[in-house]
Design a protein around this motif. Structure first.
Motif, PDB file in Angstrom:
ATOM      1  N   ARG A  28       6.386 -22.997  20.331  1.00  0.00           N
ATOM      2  CA  ARG A  28       5.351 -23.114  21.365  1.00  0.00           C
ATOM      3  C   ARG A  28       5.869 -24.027  22.478  1.00  0.00           C
ATOM      4  NH1 ARG A  28       0.092 -24.859  18.084  1.00  0.00           N
ATOM      5  NH2 ARG A  28      -0.848 -24.715  20.144  1.00  0.00           N
ATOM      6  N   SER A  29       5.508 -23.733  23.698  1.00  0.00           N
ATOM      7  CA  SER A  29       5.987 -24.540  24.815  1.00  0.00           C
ATOM      8  C   SER A  29       5.244 -25.871  24.885  1.00  0.00           C
ATOM      9  CB  SER A  29       5.809 -23.794  26.141  1.00  0.00           C
ATOM     10  OG  SER A  29       4.447 -23.789  26.525  1.00  0.00           O
ATOM     11  N   MET A  30       5.903 -26.853  25.473  1.00  0.00           N
ATOM     12  CA  MET A  30       5.256 -28.147  25.698  1.00  0.00           C
ATOM     13  C   MET A  30       4.007 -27.982  26.554  1.00  0.00           C
ATOM     14  SD  MET A  30       7.961 -31.075  26.568  1.00  0.00           S
ATOM     15  CE  MET A  30       9.005 -31.779  25.330  1.00  0.00           C
ATOM     16  N   VAL A  31       4.103 -27.125  27.557  1.00  0.00           N
ATOM     17  CA  VAL A  31       2.980 -26.910  28.471  1.00  0.00           C
ATOM     18  C   VAL A  31       1.775 -26.371  27.701  1.00  0.00           C
ATOM     19  CG1 VAL A  31       2.193 -25.573  30.472  1.00  0.00           C
ATOM     20  CG2 VAL A  31       4.488 -26.575  30.458  1.00  0.00           C
ATOM     21  N   GLN A  32       2.010 -25.397  26.836  1.00  0.00           N
ATOM     22  CA  GLN A  32       0.922 -24.801  26.059  1.00  0.00           C
ATOM     23  C   GLN A  32       0.279 -25.828  25.136  1.00  0.00           C
ATOM     24  OE1 GLN A  32       2.234 -21.735  23.374  1.00  0.00           O
ATOM     25  NE2 GLN A  32       0.160 -21.247  22.685  1.00  0.00           N
ATOM     26  N   VAL A  33       1.094 -26.578  24.393  1.00  0.00           N
ATOM     27  CA  VAL A  33       0.566 -27.556  23.438  1.00  0.00           C
ATOM     28  C   VAL A  33      -0.163 -28.682  24.171  1.00  0.00           C
ATOM     29  CG1 VAL A  33       1.206 -29.284  21.708  1.00  0.00           C
ATOM     30  CG2 VAL A  33       2.206 -26.986  21.637  1.00  0.00           C
ATOM     31  N   ALA A  34       0.425 -29.180  25.239  1.00  0.00           N
ATOM     32  CA  ALA A  34      -0.214 -30.252  26.004  1.00  0.00           C
ATOM     33  C   ALA A  34      -1.564 -29.802  26.554  1.00  0.00           C
ATOM     34  CB  ALA A  34       0.696 -30.716  27.133  1.00  0.00           C
ATOM     35  N   ALA A  35      -1.610 -28.589  27.103  1.00  0.00           N
ATOM     36  CA  ALA A  35      -2.871 -28.069  27.647  1.00  0.00           C
ATOM     37  C   ALA A  35      -3.928 -27.948  26.557  1.00  0.00           C
ATOM     38  CB  ALA A  35      -2.626 -26.714  28.326  1.00  0.00           C
ATOM     39  N   GLU A  36      -3.545 -27.426  25.405  1.00  0.00           N
ATOM     40  CA  GLU A  36      -4.503 -27.267  24.300  1.00  0.00           C
ATOM     41  C   GLU A  36      -4.987 -28.615  23.780  1.00  0.00           C
ATOM     42  OE1 GLU A  36      -3.232 -24.581  21.185  1.00  0.00           O
ATOM     43  OE2 GLU A  36      -2.388 -23.206  22.671  1.00  0.00           O
ATOM     44  N   ALA A  37      -4.097 -29.626  23.817  1.00  0.00           N
ATOM     45  CA  ALA A  37      -4.467 -30.960  23.340  1.00  0.00           C
ATOM     46  C   ALA A  37      -5.210 -31.765  24.404  1.00  0.00           C
ATOM     47  CB  ALA A  37      -3.222 -31.715  22.887  1.00  0.00           C
ATOM     48  N   GLY A  38      -5.175 -31.290  25.651  1.00  0.00           N
ATOM     49  CA  GLY A  38      -5.862 -31.987  26.728  1.00  0.00           C
ATOM     50  C   GLY A  38      -5.121 -33.230  27.212  1.00  0.00           C
ATOM     51  N   ILE A  39      -3.784 -33.180  27.145  1.00  0.00           N
ATOM     52  CA  ILE A  39      -2.976 -34.311  27.608  1.00  0.00           C
ATOM     53  C   ILE A  39      -1.970 -33.805  28.632  1.00  0.00           C
ATOM     54  CG2 ILE A  39      -3.228 -35.546  25.410  1.00  0.00           C
ATOM     55  CD1 ILE A  39      -0.259 -34.802  24.843  1.00  0.00           C
ATOM     56  N   PRO A  40      -1.463 -34.698  29.474  1.00  0.00           N
ATOM     57  CA  PRO A  40      -0.430 -34.268  30.424  1.00  0.00           C
ATOM     58  C   PRO A  40       0.852 -33.870  29.689  1.00  0.00           C
ATOM     59  CG  PRO A  40      -1.403 -36.357  31.099  1.00  0.00           C
ATOM     60  CD  PRO A  40      -1.900 -36.072  29.707  1.00  0.00           C
ATOM     61  N   VAL A  41       1.532 -32.857  30.206  1.00  0.00           N
ATOM     62  CA  VAL A  41       2.768 -32.407  29.579  1.00  0.00           C
ATOM     63  C   VAL A  41       3.810 -33.528  29.593  1.00  0.00           C
ATOM     64  CG1 VAL A  41       3.809 -31.360  31.637  1.00  0.00           C
ATOM     65  CG2 VAL A  41       4.370 -30.473  29.377  1.00  0.00           C
ATOM     66  N   GLU A  42       3.802 -34.369  30.614  1.00  0.00           N
ATOM     67  CA  GLU A  42       4.759 -35.468  30.679  1.00  0.00           C
ATOM     68  C   GLU A  42       4.514 -36.467  29.551  1.00  0.00           C
ATOM     69  OE1 GLU A  42       8.127 -37.422  31.845  1.00  0.00           O
ATOM     70  OE2 GLU A  42       7.442 -35.423  32.351  1.00  0.00           O
ATOM     71  N   THR A  43       3.266 -36.651  29.161  1.00  0.00           N
ATOM     72  CA  THR A  43       2.959 -37.536  28.025  1.00  0.00           C
ATOM     73  C   THR A  43       3.552 -36.971  26.748  1.00  0.00           C
ATOM     74  OG1 THR A  43       0.944 -38.356  29.073  1.00  0.00           O
ATOM     75  CG2 THR A  43       1.097 -38.585  26.670  1.00  0.00           C
ATOM     76  N   LEU A  44       3.376 -35.674  26.528  1.00  0.00           N
ATOM     77  CA  LEU A  44       3.955 -35.041  25.344  1.00  0.00           C
ATOM     78  C   LEU A  44       5.476 -35.159  25.378  1.00  0.00           C
ATOM     79  CD1 LEU A  44       3.812 -33.448  22.745  1.00  0.00           C
ATOM     80  CD2 LEU A  44       3.612 -31.349  24.110  1.00  0.00           C
ATOM     81  N   ARG A  45       6.077 -34.938  26.529  1.00  0.00           N
ATOM     82  CA  ARG A  45       7.538 -35.041  26.662  1.00  0.00           C
ATOM     83  C   ARG A  45       8.010 -36.452  26.296  1.00  0.00           C
ATOM     84  NH1 ARG A  45       7.872 -32.959  31.237  1.00  0.00           N
ATOM     85  NH2 ARG A  45       8.701 -30.969  30.631  1.00  0.00           N
ATOM     86  N   LYS A  46       7.315 -37.466  26.784  1.00  0.00           N
ATOM     87  CA  LYS A  46       7.697 -38.844  26.502  1.00  0.00           C
ATOM     88  C   LYS A  46       7.509 -39.186  25.025  1.00  0.00           C
ATOM     89  CE  LYS A  46       6.868 -40.686  31.114  1.00  0.00           C
ATOM     90  NZ  LYS A  46       5.991 -41.568  31.926  1.00  0.00           N
ATOM     91  N   ILE A  47       6.465 -38.670  24.397  1.00  0.00           N
ATOM     92  CA  ILE A  47       6.256 -38.927  22.968  1.00  0.00           C
ATOM     93  C   ILE A  47       7.358 -38.256  22.163  1.00  0.00           C
ATOM     94  CG2 ILE A  47       4.742 -38.502  20.978  1.00  0.00           C
ATOM     95  CD1 ILE A  47       2.365 -38.746  22.968  1.00  0.00           C
ATOM     96  N   GLU A  48       7.636 -36.993  22.475  1.00  0.00           N
ATOM     97  CA  GLU A  48       8.649 -36.248  21.716  1.00  0.00           C
ATOM     98  C   GLU A  48      10.042 -36.841  21.855  1.00  0.00           C
ATOM     99  OE1 GLU A  48       8.708 -32.046  22.339  1.00  0.00           O
ATOM    100  OE2 GLU A  48       6.773 -31.747  21.356  1.00  0.00           O
ATOM    101  N   THR A  49      10.333 -37.482  22.976  1.00  0.00           N
ATOM    102  CA  THR A  49      11.657 -38.069  23.172  1.00  0.00           C
ATOM    103  C   THR A  49      11.705 -39.538  22.751  1.00  0.00           C
ATOM    104  OG1 THR A  49      11.162 -38.618  25.477  1.00  0.00           O
ATOM    105  CG2 THR A  49      12.260 -36.498  25.057  1.00  0.00           C
ATOM    106  N   GLY A  50      10.588 -40.076  22.299  1.00  0.00           N
ATOM    107  CA  GLY A  50      10.551 -41.459  21.840  1.00  0.00           C
ATOM    108  C   GLY A  50      10.362 -42.480  22.939  1.00  0.00           C
ATOM    109  N   ARG A  51      10.157 -42.020  24.182  1.00  0.00           N
ATOM    110  CA  ARG A  51       9.961 -42.956  25.291  1.00  0.00           C
ATOM    111  C   ARG A  51       8.594 -43.628  25.220  1.00  0.00           C
ATOM    112  NH1 ARG A  51      10.881 -39.545  30.160  1.00  0.00           N
ATOM    113  NH2 ARG A  51      10.162 -41.372  31.292  1.00  0.00           N
TER     114      ARG A  51
END
Length: 88
Positions: A28-51
């Motif tokens: 699943r794409s980051m965009v899809q998961v972030a949208a479904e979770a109601g969070i910005p895609v950049e937040t998901l990207r930062k969490i997934e990369t450990g930032r």
């Protein structure tokens, strides 16, 4: 508010959390998961990369619900056991 400096163990736990979420996201794409979770895609990207090593509880709860992950299982998977075996 000044955030305290994270310990190496906290940063490592954040990296394990990111890896667990990345694995659960699968193809699943980051965009899809972030949208479904109601969070910005950049937040998901930062969490997934450990930032973002210590994301907000409700952010992780939303991601877990979207990805079908039990919160306790997720916490157990990313937090190493600190209880040492006590000799009998």
């Amino acid at each position: 508010m000044v955030r305290p400096i994270l310990s190496p163990a906290e940063r490592e736990r954040g990296q394990r959390l990111g890896a667990a979420l990345r694995t659960a996201r699968g193809d699943r794409s980051m965009v899809q998961v972030a949208a479904e979770a109601g969070i910005p895609v950049e937040t998901l990207r930062k969490i997934e990369t450990g930032r973002i090593a210590t994301p907000a509880f409700f952010t992780i709860a939303a991601l877990a619900a979207t990805l079908g992950i039990d919160l306790k299982t997720l916490a157990d998977d990313v937090t190493p056991s600190t209880v040492d075996a006590v000799p009998a």
